[in-house]
Each structure stands twice: as C-alpha cells, then as structure tokens.
Design a protein around this motif. Structure first.
Motif, PDB file in Angstrom:
ATOM      1  N   UNK A 104      29.014 -15.399 -23.876  1.00 55.51           N
ATOM      2  CA  UNK A 104      28.586 -15.305 -22.479  1.00 55.51           C
ATOM      3  C   UNK A 104      27.554 -14.209 -22.258  1.00 55.51           C
ATOM      4  N   UNK A 119      20.269 -16.052 -18.227  1.00 58.55           N
ATOM      5  CA  UNK A 119      20.413 -16.227 -16.780  1.00 58.55           C
ATOM      6  C   UNK A 119      19.546 -15.221 -16.015  1.00 58.55           C
ATOM      7  N   UNK A 120      19.573 -13.976 -16.472  1.00 58.89           N
ATOM      8  CA  UNK A 120      18.799 -12.969 -15.751  1.00 58.89           C
ATOM      9  C   UNK A 120      17.292 -13.142 -15.990  1.00 58.89           C
ATOM     10  N   UNK A 149      20.506 -21.677  -3.402  1.00 58.33           N
ATOM     11  CA  UNK A 149      21.362 -20.823  -4.226  1.00 58.33           C
ATOM     12  C   UNK A 149      22.462 -21.645  -4.902  1.00 58.33           C
ATOM     13  N   UNK A 181      22.898 -22.077  -8.910  1.00 57.99           N
ATOM     14  CA  UNK A 181      24.173 -21.789  -9.592  1.00 57.99           C
ATOM     15  C   UNK A 181      24.639 -22.993 -10.408  1.00 57.99           C
ATOM     16  N   UNK A 198      25.384 -23.313 -14.462  1.00 58.61           N
ATOM     17  CA  UNK A 198      26.725 -23.718 -14.932  1.00 58.61           C
ATOM     18  C   UNK A 198      26.626 -24.974 -15.803  1.00 58.61           C
ATOM     19  N   UNK A 235      25.247 -24.065 -19.212  1.00 67.25           N
ATOM     20  CA  UNK A 235      26.272 -23.502 -20.106  1.00 67.25           C
ATOM     21  C   UNK A 235      27.195 -24.608 -20.647  1.00 67.25           C
ATOM     22  N   UNK A 243      22.082  -9.793  -6.757  1.00 65.93           N
ATOM     23  CA  UNK A 243      23.027  -9.545  -7.858  1.00 65.93           C
ATOM     24  C   UNK A 243      24.277 -10.406  -7.720  1.00 65.93           C
ATOM     25  N   UNK A 300      24.361 -13.349  -6.896  1.00 62.70           N
ATOM     26  CA  UNK A 300      24.107 -14.658  -7.486  1.00 62.70           C
ATOM     27  C   UNK A 300      24.516 -14.667  -8.959  1.00 62.70           C
ATOM     28  N   UNK A 301      24.062 -13.645  -9.699  1.00 63.49           N
ATOM     29  CA  UNK A 301      24.410 -13.587 -11.119  1.00 63.49           C
ATOM     30  C   UNK A 301      25.929 -13.465 -11.315  1.00 63.49           C
ATOM     31  N   UNK A 342      28.256 -14.426  -9.303  1.00 66.73           N
ATOM     32  CA  UNK A 342      28.923 -15.681  -8.966  1.00 66.73           C
ATOM     33  C   UNK A 342      28.758 -16.718 -10.084  1.00 66.73           C
ATOM     34  N   UNK A 343      27.535 -16.777 -10.629  1.00 66.84           N
ATOM     35  CA  UNK A 343      27.292 -17.749 -11.704  1.00 66.84           C
ATOM     36  C   UNK A 343      28.177 -17.443 -12.907  1.00 66.84           C
ATOM     37  N   UNK A 344      28.214 -16.172 -13.304  1.00 67.03           N
ATOM     38  CA  UNK A 344      29.014 -15.820 -14.478  1.00 67.03           C
ATOM     39  C   UNK A 344      30.500 -16.049 -14.236  1.00 67.03           C
ATOM     40  N   UNK A 390      31.783 -18.329 -12.245  1.00 73.98           N
ATOM     41  CA  UNK A 390      32.012 -19.778 -12.302  1.00 73.98           C
ATOM     42  C   UNK A 390      31.959 -20.295 -13.737  1.00 73.98           C
ATOM     43  N   UNK A 391      31.046 -19.724 -14.514  1.00 69.14           N
ATOM     44  CA  UNK A 391      30.957 -20.169 -15.915  1.00 69.14           C
ATOM     45  C   UNK A 391      32.230 -19.827 -16.663  1.00 69.14           C
ATOM     46  N   UNK A 392      32.741 -18.610 -16.428  1.00 72.15           N
ATOM     47  CA  UNK A 392      33.998 -18.238 -17.110  1.00 72.15           C
ATOM     48  C   UNK A 392      35.133 -19.168 -16.684  1.00 72.15           C
ATOM     49  N   UNK A 438      34.763 -22.280 -15.592  1.00 69.36           N
ATOM     50  CA  UNK A 438      34.511 -23.577 -16.231  1.00 69.36           C
ATOM     51  C   UNK A 438      34.864 -23.533 -17.710  1.00 69.36           C
ATOM     52  N   UNK A 489      37.325 -25.958 -19.714  1.00 68.39           N
ATOM     53  CA  UNK A 489      36.830 -26.862 -20.747  1.00 68.39           C
ATOM     54  C   UNK A 489      37.533 -26.676 -22.080  1.00 68.39           C
TER      55      UNK A 489
END
Lengths: 179, 348
Positions: free
Chosen positions: A4, A11-12, A33, A37, A41, A44, B26, B28-29, B31-33, B35-37, B39, B43
């Motif tokens: 990750x 991502x950044x 937004x 997102x 996702x 990934x 910030x 946004x990042x 929140x994305x991370x 959600x990825x964790x 997901x 999975x």
C-alpha cells in the motif's frame, strides 16, 4: 506495486491530475471527488491487470473516464442526469428534491475569484455530461479527436459533430449567464 | 466539419484554457487509502463465517457414522440382534453374557474334561455342517483331536439304494400324520412313537445300572407303564431327545465307553447320566446347537451297511410361536449295537 505504501506514492503523484479530470467531467467537486476516489480504488483492485504497457497515469486516466461513462449510463437509466437547473426551479413541483452537488460554489477559489472563469464553470456545469466531457477533452486538455473518440468509444465523426454542438451550447449558456 | 467550426468565443476559450488544476485535499488521500484498506480486507480469501460452527459437528457425525458402519460390518449381523459369538461359544463359561446359558448352571469341566469332551464329540459333522463345526473349534482355540476309532470316514459314500430306502422311512411319519396320527416329536418320549429302526437290536440292551439294570424286555415294558414311565421308556429304547441341551453348537457324537458317556452327559444336562452297557452297546447322536429355527432333531434311520453304519437324521422345522426360539438347542441320542464299523451321519 508491492504494498500500500507504493500505491500511496502513485496516488499522491497522480492524484491532482485524476482529481481535476474527475471534477471537470462531473462538473462539481463532490461528484468529482467521489469519482476520483473510485478511480484509485478500482486501480488498486485491478492492479494485477495493469500490463505496464503504458504509463500508470494514462491507465488511471482511462479508468477514470470509464467509471465516469458507467456513471452517466447508470444515471441515465435512472433519469438522474437529465438537466436540472441549478437555480432550483423545477417544472415538477411534486418531484422529490434531488440533492445534486452544486458545481459553482464548489469550484476552486481561484476560479471563483475570476468572474470570467466563474461564468465559464457555471456554463459548463449546465451542459450535458457528454458535452461537458467533450469540451473538457478538446478545449481544456487539447486532446486530438482520435483519442477522444477512443476514450468515449464513439466514431470520430460523431465526436466532431458533438463537439461542434457542445461549443454552440456552451456559447449560448455563457451568453445567458453573462446577461 | 473540423474543430474550428463553430469556434468558441475567445474569452470563453481563454477561460477554459486557464481553468485551474484542482489539488485534492489531504482528506482525499486519507479517504482513498482507508477505502483501499477496507477493500483489500474484503478481497482476501474470506473464512466462511459459520465454518467453525458446522465444521466440528459434521466431522463428528461423519466419524461416528464411519465407526458404526465398520462395527456392523465387522459383526456381520443385524445391528440389533444378539451377539452370535456369545450365544454359540458360551457353553464353557461366561454364563452371564448369554441369554441361553443364564438360566442353566455353567458346567464345571476342567481342562482335561474339555479335551475329553472334544475327543468324544469330534465325530465328523454332516457334510452340510462340517465347515461350521470346524469353525467353532477354531474359535474355541482348542485343538481338535482326530480319533481314528471313533471318527467316521468322511469320504465314504452311501450305497445306491440308500436314498430310496431312507425316503420311504422319512415319508412314513408324514403319511401317518396325514392320516391323523400325532407327530412323533410332539412328545419328549420320542422313541416310543417312532418307527422301529432296522439297526436297533431285537432285545432291550442290558443297562449298566439304575432301576432297570438287568431287566428283560418284558420287565422293562412293565416298568414303562409305571409312574417313571418317561425315564424308563427313554432308557428302554436307548433313546434320548429334547430341545434343552446345554451343548449349544452342532456336534455329532459316537460314544463307546462309559467315561466318555459320563463326560458328554455332564456337558449335556445337569442330571446324572443314564446307565448304558457299553460292552454291547454304543451311543450315537447329534446336537443341533442353538437353532432357533428348529423344533427338534431326530434320527430317522440307522442302517448297517457292509462297510459302515449310516445314521440318517432329520431337522424338524420350528412351528411358529412356540416357546422362546432363542433357547432351543435340540439333540437326539440313541443306543445302537456296538460295532467296529465307521459311523456316518447323513442329513435328510
């Protein structure tokens, strides 16, 4: 991408570009937004499918556009993406109020400060999603017609004619706002 | 049509070109991370939520089923029936386990007596049951001695006219019964009602002891009419039969000595052995073993042939709903004139 942390670096690095594209496609920050997102996702989740034949930014760009197309298609089925006046006026008074994110106030502060840019953004947000996307690709990002046709999976001639109509609509909207 | 037709107004085009690049906050990042964790966790190969509940009981049920099937297959009998092995082999002990032996006292035989019993009761089984008798001995783990004097030759065959003669003898009681006469086995005093056997001696044997020792045929006939008629009739005819022997496995018996007779009788019943003069007589007989399907067993003919004595016997099927089938151990014994010829048993 092994973990990750590596993906967060991507991502950044690609975040601003995808974030901007998503907002431009959706016409407002909130939906943009969400779309951005969802793009990361999905990237990934399907990272193993990335064949590394192109730059990761291009791959993310393509994912974002595809997700946006899916959204438009989905909302069309729900009659959600039909044009709704951002002034709140509606011919159907009994219809439930839609909680559409208002594009104009959510735009970046720089754009808000610029009166011209503000009017353009208002006009863009009143366009159909397809027209807005076409103008975004062509007028803002300077993409060639062929690439736009490839991105949107429509014939080249259709792209050109739709862009012409979108320009006309944007001009009309801009003039209306200006008055 | 080309991209210059129609063109956007210059100010609009300029505004579009100068539209800013949006910088995600910030959050946004983050929140994305997040959600990825989330997901990523979803999975992963998910452990079945209820596996721990169903896993153990199902394993336990499967194991129990396998054990039960193996048990029943190993027993080679119906699940709820009596244990065959206990019923058959309990005659020398463990009376508490056997429903048959539970009501009768266990014979107190020492090791020598057991060996002697086997020696005298080792006459070959009939052809149909020879393998079964051998299997019983194997189960008892007692060596099965071979006595050339008392064991008949299994390889001898009956004469050609024997089946016809025997069939006539066998059919005679049936014909009498059809004519209204009682079954010979409907009474324990079987010998009196049976047809006289050709091999039986013309006179009553001189018994070695007891109340009828040394009595003549007429005297014995008179005694048979007295209150001890049953015993006298049995002894006078030299025949004993019934359904309650304690020998619970199939055996044929050829007794030529008093000692053997005493041992056999002790294993057979609890009462004292009847006296038999083994100088002139010998005893042949059969023990059917625990046979719930039989009402009795009877010797239907004793035929003296040039090279052998052929004892033909018959198993009498059980009449339904008569007594407890589990306790039926039919037997029949008969005295015959002493002979050195081999004794053969044949089942009709």
């Amino acid at each position: 991408v092994e973990d990750l942390d590596d993906f967060e670096a991507i991502l950044r690095a690609e975040g601003p570009r995808i974030y901007t594209l998503a907002i431009r496609l959706c016409g407002n920050t909130a939906d943009g937004s969400d779309l951005a997102q969802e793009t990361f996702i999905n990237a990934w989740r399907h990272w193993k499918d990335f064949r590394k034949e192109s730059h990761v930014g291009t791959w993310l760009y393509r994912i974002c556009v595809n997700l946006w197309k899916n959204r438009v298609r989905y909302e069309k089925r729900r009659s959600f993406w039909k044009h709704v006046s951002l002034n709140g006026s509606s011919s159907d008074e009994d219809a439930p109020k839609r909680e559409l994110a208002d594009g104009a106030p959510a735009l970046d502060a720089l754009l808000e400060k610029a009166e011209e840019g503000d009017r353009v953004s208002q006009a863009m947000s009143k366009l159909d999603p397809q027209d807005r996307a076409l103008l975004t690709f062509r007028e803002i990002e300077d993409k060639p017609y062929e690439e736009i046709a490839q991105l949107l999976d429509v014939p080249l001639g259709t792209v050109k004619s739709r862009i012409a109509r979108a320009r006309d609509k944007l001009t009309q909207e801009f003039s209306r706002i200006e008055r | 049509m080309n991209d210059t037709d129609p063109q956007l107004p210059e100010d609009v085009r300029k505004a579009l070109k100068e539209s800013p690049t949006f910088t995600p906050p910030e959050s946004f990042y983050t929140q994305v991370m997040r959600d990825i964790r989330k997901q990523d966790a979803l999975l992963r190969p998910e452990t079945p939520r209820w596996a721990w509940i169903w896993g153990s009981p199902m394993k336990l049920a499967a194991t129990t089923g396998i054990i039960m099937i193996s048990y029943f297959v190993a027993r080679d009998q119906t699940p709820w029936g009596p244990k065959k092995a206990e019923v058959v082999y309990d005659q020398f002990g463990s009376a508490g386990r056997s429903p048959v032996m539970a009501q009768a006292p266990t014979p107190t035989l020492d090791k020598n007596e057991i060996v002697m019993l086997h020696k005298i009761v080792n006459a070959p089984a009939a052809t149909q049951t020879g393998a079964r008798a051998a299997a019983k001995d194997d189960a008892l783990k007692i060596p099965r001695p071979i006595d050339a004097d008392s064991v008949a030759d299994k390889s001898t065959t009956a004469p050609a006219d024997a089946p016809a003669v025997l069939r006539e003898r066998v059919d005679a009681p049936e014909k009498k019964r059809a004519a209204g006469a009682p079954f010979p086995w409907q009474s324990n005093v079987q010998a009196k009602q049976m047809e006289p056997m050709p091999a039986l001696p013309a006179s009553i044997p001189q018994l070695g002891g007891g109340t009828n020792a040394g009595a003549s045929h007429k005297e014995l006939s008179a005694m048979a009419k007295s209150k001890n008629a049953r015993l006298l009739r049995d002894e006078a005819s030299g025949s004993w039969s019934g359904q309650d022997s304690r020998i619970s496995f199939f055996r044929t018996a050829v007794i030529t000595t008093a000692a053997d007779w005493t041992v056999l009788w002790r294993a057979h019943v609890t009462s004292p052995a009847p006296a038999v003069d083994f100088e002139q007589w010998m005893v042949v007989g059969l023990f059917a073993g625990n046979r719930p399907d039989l009402q009795g067993i009877s010797i239907v003919a004793v035929q003296t042939l040039p090279d052998q004595v052929l004892v033909t016997y018959q198993e009498i099927p059980l009449i339904p709903q008569r007594g407890d089938p589990a306790k039926i151990t039919p037997y029949t014994l008969r005295s015959i004139a002493k002979t050195s010829l081999p004794i053969h048993f044949k089942k009709l």
